[in-house]
Design an enzyme around this catalytic site. Structure first.
Site, PDB file in Angstrom:
ATOM      1  N   LYS A   5       0.846  -1.202   0.000  1.00 16.61           N
ATOM      2  CA  LYS A   5       0.000   0.000   0.000  1.00 16.61           C
ATOM      3  C   LYS A   5       0.882   1.252   0.000  1.00 16.61           C
ATOM      4  O   LYS A   5       2.094   1.164   0.236  1.00 16.61           O
ATOM      5  CB  LYS A   5      -0.935  -0.031   1.200  1.00 16.61           C
ATOM      6  CG  LYS A   5      -0.235  -0.047   2.538  1.00 16.61           C
ATOM      7  CD  LYS A   5      -1.234  -0.152   3.680  1.00 16.61           C
ATOM      8  CE  LYS A   5      -0.510  -0.234   5.000  1.00 16.61           C
ATOM      9  NZ  LYS A   5      -1.322   0.180   6.125  1.00 16.61           N
TER      10      LYS A   5
ATOM     11  N   ARG B 237       1.507 -11.036   6.799  1.00 14.98           N
ATOM     12  CA  ARG B 237       1.220  -9.776   6.087  1.00 14.98           C
ATOM     13  C   ARG B 237       2.314  -8.735   6.360  1.00 14.98           C
ATOM     14  O   ARG B 237       2.057  -7.676   6.908  1.00 14.98           O
ATOM     15  CB  ARG B 237      -0.107  -9.245   6.645  1.00 14.98           C
ATOM     16  CG  ARG B 237      -1.231  -9.161   5.679  1.00 14.98           C
ATOM     17  CD  ARG B 237      -2.512  -8.637   6.278  1.00 14.98           C
ATOM     18  NE  ARG B 237      -2.451  -7.853   7.466  1.00 14.98           N
ATOM     19  CZ  ARG B 237      -3.007  -8.198   8.639  1.00 14.98           C
ATOM     20  NH1 ARG B 237      -3.673  -9.313   8.764  1.00 14.98           N
ATOM     21  NH2 ARG B 237      -2.890  -7.421   9.686  1.00 14.98           N
TER      22      ARG B 237
ATOM     23  N   ARG C 109      -9.492   0.146  15.514  1.00 10.57           N
ATOM     24  CA  ARG C 109      -9.560   0.879  14.255  1.00 10.57           C
ATOM     25  C   ARG C 109     -10.736   0.311  13.465  1.00 10.57           C
ATOM     26  O   ARG C 109     -11.869   0.469  13.904  1.00 10.57           O
ATOM     27  CB  ARG C 109      -8.200   0.709  13.536  1.00 10.57           C
ATOM     28  CG  ARG C 109      -7.883   1.720  12.497  1.00 10.57           C
ATOM     29  CD  ARG C 109      -6.421   1.713  12.088  1.00 10.57           C
ATOM     30  NE  ARG C 109      -5.978   0.487  11.425  1.00 10.57           N
ATOM     31  CZ  ARG C 109      -4.775   0.321  10.873  1.00 10.57           C
ATOM     32  NH1 ARG C 109      -3.896   1.286  10.907  1.00 10.57           N
ATOM     33  NH2 ARG C 109      -4.431  -0.811  10.287  1.00 10.57           N
TER      34      ARG C 109
ATOM     35  N   CYS D 190      13.403  24.516   2.981  1.00  2.42           N
ATOM     36  CA  CYS D 190      12.404  25.273   2.214  1.00  2.42           C
ATOM     37  C   CYS D 190      11.540  24.306   1.407  1.00  2.42           C
ATOM     38  O   CYS D 190      11.740  23.093   1.464  1.00  2.42           O
ATOM     39  CB  CYS D 190      13.094  26.243   1.264  1.00  2.42           C
ATOM     40  SG  CYS D 190      14.307  27.320   2.050  1.00  2.42           S
ATOM     41  N   MET D 191      10.621  24.846   0.639  1.00  2.00           N
ATOM     42  CA  MET D 191       9.723  23.980  -0.132  1.00  2.00           C
ATOM     43  C   MET D 191      10.504  23.129  -1.151  1.00  2.00           C
ATOM     44  O   MET D 191      10.228  21.938  -1.312  1.00  2.00           O
ATOM     45  CB  MET D 191       8.664  24.823  -0.854  1.00  2.00           C
ATOM     46  CG  MET D 191       7.578  23.999  -1.499  1.00  2.00           C
ATOM     47  SD  MET D 191       6.404  24.973  -2.440  1.00  2.00           S
ATOM     48  CE  MET D 191       5.559  25.878  -1.165  1.00  2.00           C
ATOM     49  N   ASP D 192      11.502  23.752  -1.791  1.00  2.00           N
ATOM     50  CA  ASP D 192      12.199  23.052  -2.872  1.00  2.00           C
ATOM     51  C   ASP D 192      13.717  22.995  -2.692  1.00  2.00           C
ATOM     52  O   ASP D 192      14.407  22.369  -3.501  1.00  2.00           O
ATOM     53  CB  ASP D 192      11.927  23.765  -4.206  1.00  2.00           C
ATOM     54  CG  ASP D 192      10.481  24.186  -4.322  1.00  2.00           C
ATOM     55  OD1 ASP D 192       9.624  23.287  -4.363  1.00  2.00           O
ATOM     56  OD2 ASP D 192      10.204  25.403  -4.307  1.00  2.00           O
TER      57      ASP D 192
HETATM   58  C1  LIG Z   1      -3.715  -4.070   7.994  1.00  3.84           C
HETATM   59  C2  LIG Z   1      -2.232  -4.064   7.875  1.00  3.84           C
HETATM   60  N1  LIG Z   1      -1.584  -5.225   7.737  1.00  3.84           N
HETATM   61  C3  LIG Z   1      -0.235  -5.289   7.636  1.00  3.84           C
HETATM   62  C4  LIG Z   1       0.527  -4.131   7.677  1.00  3.84           C
HETATM   63  C5  LIG Z   1       2.028  -4.243   7.586  1.00  3.84           C
HETATM   64  O1  LIG Z   1       2.627  -3.827   8.783  1.00  3.84           O
HETATM   65  P1  LIG Z   1       4.218  -3.686   8.882  1.00  3.84           P
HETATM   66  O2  LIG Z   1       4.585  -2.662   7.871  1.00  3.84           O
HETATM   67  O3  LIG Z   1       4.459  -3.225  10.268  1.00  3.84           O
HETATM   68  O4  LIG Z   1       4.779  -5.023   8.564  1.00  3.84           O
HETATM   69  C6  LIG Z   1      -0.107  -2.898   7.840  1.00  3.84           C
HETATM   70  C7  LIG Z   1       0.703  -1.684   7.925  1.00  3.84           C
HETATM   71  O5  LIG Z   1       0.382  -0.664   8.372  1.00  3.84           O
HETATM   72  C8  LIG Z   1      -1.513  -2.851   7.950  1.00  3.84           C
HETATM   73  O6  LIG Z   1      -2.178  -1.711   8.111  1.00  3.84           O
END
Ligand SMILES: Cc1ncc(COP(=O)(O)O)c(C=O)c1O
Length: 385
Positions: free
Chosen positions: A41, A224, A139, A315-317
């Protein structure tokens, strides 16, 4: 927008060989039947989602996790064929896109479950989903403690298929800690209730990087990881348990060198005034690139293999560094903002301390106007799994 960006030397280079090394560290820590969902992501934590996901797929990653539908579509457009789970919530209006792009929604509450089921039936389609359970992160997700009230919602499903169930740790860096163990127990209780009601989703996952490294009992049938793939440690003490390789180097070149007398003020607000005759290097990078303003008068860069302090406000750039102490610096010299130069290096964790944040935010803040260039370092051949 990027038409004339060619000449600007501020870039990130991404070493896909290091990425695959880190992936293998995940693989070595999990059982043979356990799958990996690589979290890519937020543009693969700033590393370039399509190139990263394709390299990880080649290395054997069975699936990918993104936050949004749009991120999933980007991966599909880039040729990623493996299953993609959209982790941060789904909206019933997105059903057609989920179907068209073969994306899997994470469903975190019953209203969306019902509405997606209704819409899918109306269209005569089926859709696999993963159920998100809140075991203490606070969450998204169905509360684990309320399992008896939401479990009956699964009964009437015909168009939606429960393929996975998952949860997320709040504080897995202290994987041995009581809170993490409590979350794990709550998750196991939900699994037990589900199974006794006749549901047995094949994909059960809860382990982020910290739990991949330090909590084998949380590996279930899939893990994950995100951060560790990019070569950063969830906590400093985990460096003794696994060797990760940094993947991203953020660098630029000296735009201008200027000798200034003692008493010269540098940048906005006059927060830095030279105490001696100084050599100041102006760098073509700023907070609009994600180079945090909190690095003003705090951060350091690498030039000619040595550290040089940031002086005055970012600064910005543009950003200024005091290179008086580094001998032989010339206009056009390479400057490393993040990563290694010779024997010296600046890690994402170190930069995060200067910017009062975490490595995750350092990576994901690097803006879209910084080109990502992917390559494979020598000595690391493309290996599967
Ligand atoms: C739902 C979920 N799973 C897995 C991860 C991966 O976590 P990490 O980067 O600490 O391995 C994240 C990261 O924020 C997450 O939001």
């Amino acid at each position: 927008m990027t038409l004339f960006a060619k000449g600007r030397p501020t870039v990130c280079t991404i070493d896909l060989a290091a990425l695959c090394w880190n992936f293998r560290q995940v693989r070595e820590r999990i059982g043979p039947g356990v799958k990996v969902l690589s979290v890519v992501k937020a543009n693969a934590y700033g590393h370039g989602a399509v190139s990263v996901a394709r390299a990880l797929a080649d290395a054997g990653s069975e699936s990918f996790g993104v936050a949004t539908l749009e991120e999933g579509i980007e991966l599909r457009a880039g040729g990623v064929d493996a299953p993609i789970l959209v982790l941060a919530g789904a909206y019933p209006e997105q059903l057609d896109e989920f179907i068209e792009h073969r994306l899997t929604p994470a469903i975190c509450e019953t209203e969306t479950l019902r509405r997606l089921e209704l819409e899918a039936r109306r269209r005569g389609v089926t859709l696999s989903f993963h159920l998100k359970v809140d075991t203490g992160m606070g969450r998204i997700g169905l509360r684990a403690a309320d399992v008896d009230s939401w479990l009956p919602e699964l009964g009437p499903l015909k168009a939606l298929r429960l393929e996975g169930i998952f949860s997320h740790f709040s504080h897995a860096e202290s994987a041995e800690g009581n809170y993490t163990q409590g979350q794990l127990q709550a998750f196991r209780r939900v699994l037990k209730r589900l199974r006794s009601a006749g549901y047995d989703p094949p994909l059960v996952h809860v382990a982020n990087s910290a739990a991949v490294i330090a909590l084998p009992s949380a590996h279930f049938t899939m893990v994950r990881p995100g951060l560790m793939l990019y070569g950063a440690y969830p906590s400093p003490d985990m460096a003794s348990q696994v060797t990760l390789k940094p993947v991203l180097t953020w660098k630029t070149r000296v735009l201008q060198l200027k000798k200034v007398p003692k008493g010269s003020s540098i940048s906005y607000g006059r927060t830095f005034v030279t105490r001696r005759e100084s050599l100041i290097a102006t760098l073509p990078v700023g907070y609009a690139d994600g180079y945090h303003r909190l690095l003003s008068n705090r951060g350091e860069v690498l030039i000619r293999g040595r550290r040089a302090p940031i002086v005055g406000r970012v600064c910005m750039d543009l950003t200024m560094a005091d290179v008086t102490g580094a001998s032989g610096v010339a206009q056009g010299d390479e400057v490393v903002l993040l990563g290694a130069q010779g024997q010296a290096s600046i890690s994402a964790d170190e930069m995060a301390r200067w910017a009062e944040t975490i490595s995750y935010e350092i990576f994901t803040s690097i803006g879209p106007r910084v080109p990502r260039r992917h390559y494979r370092s020598e000595g690391e051949e493309k290996k599967r799994g």
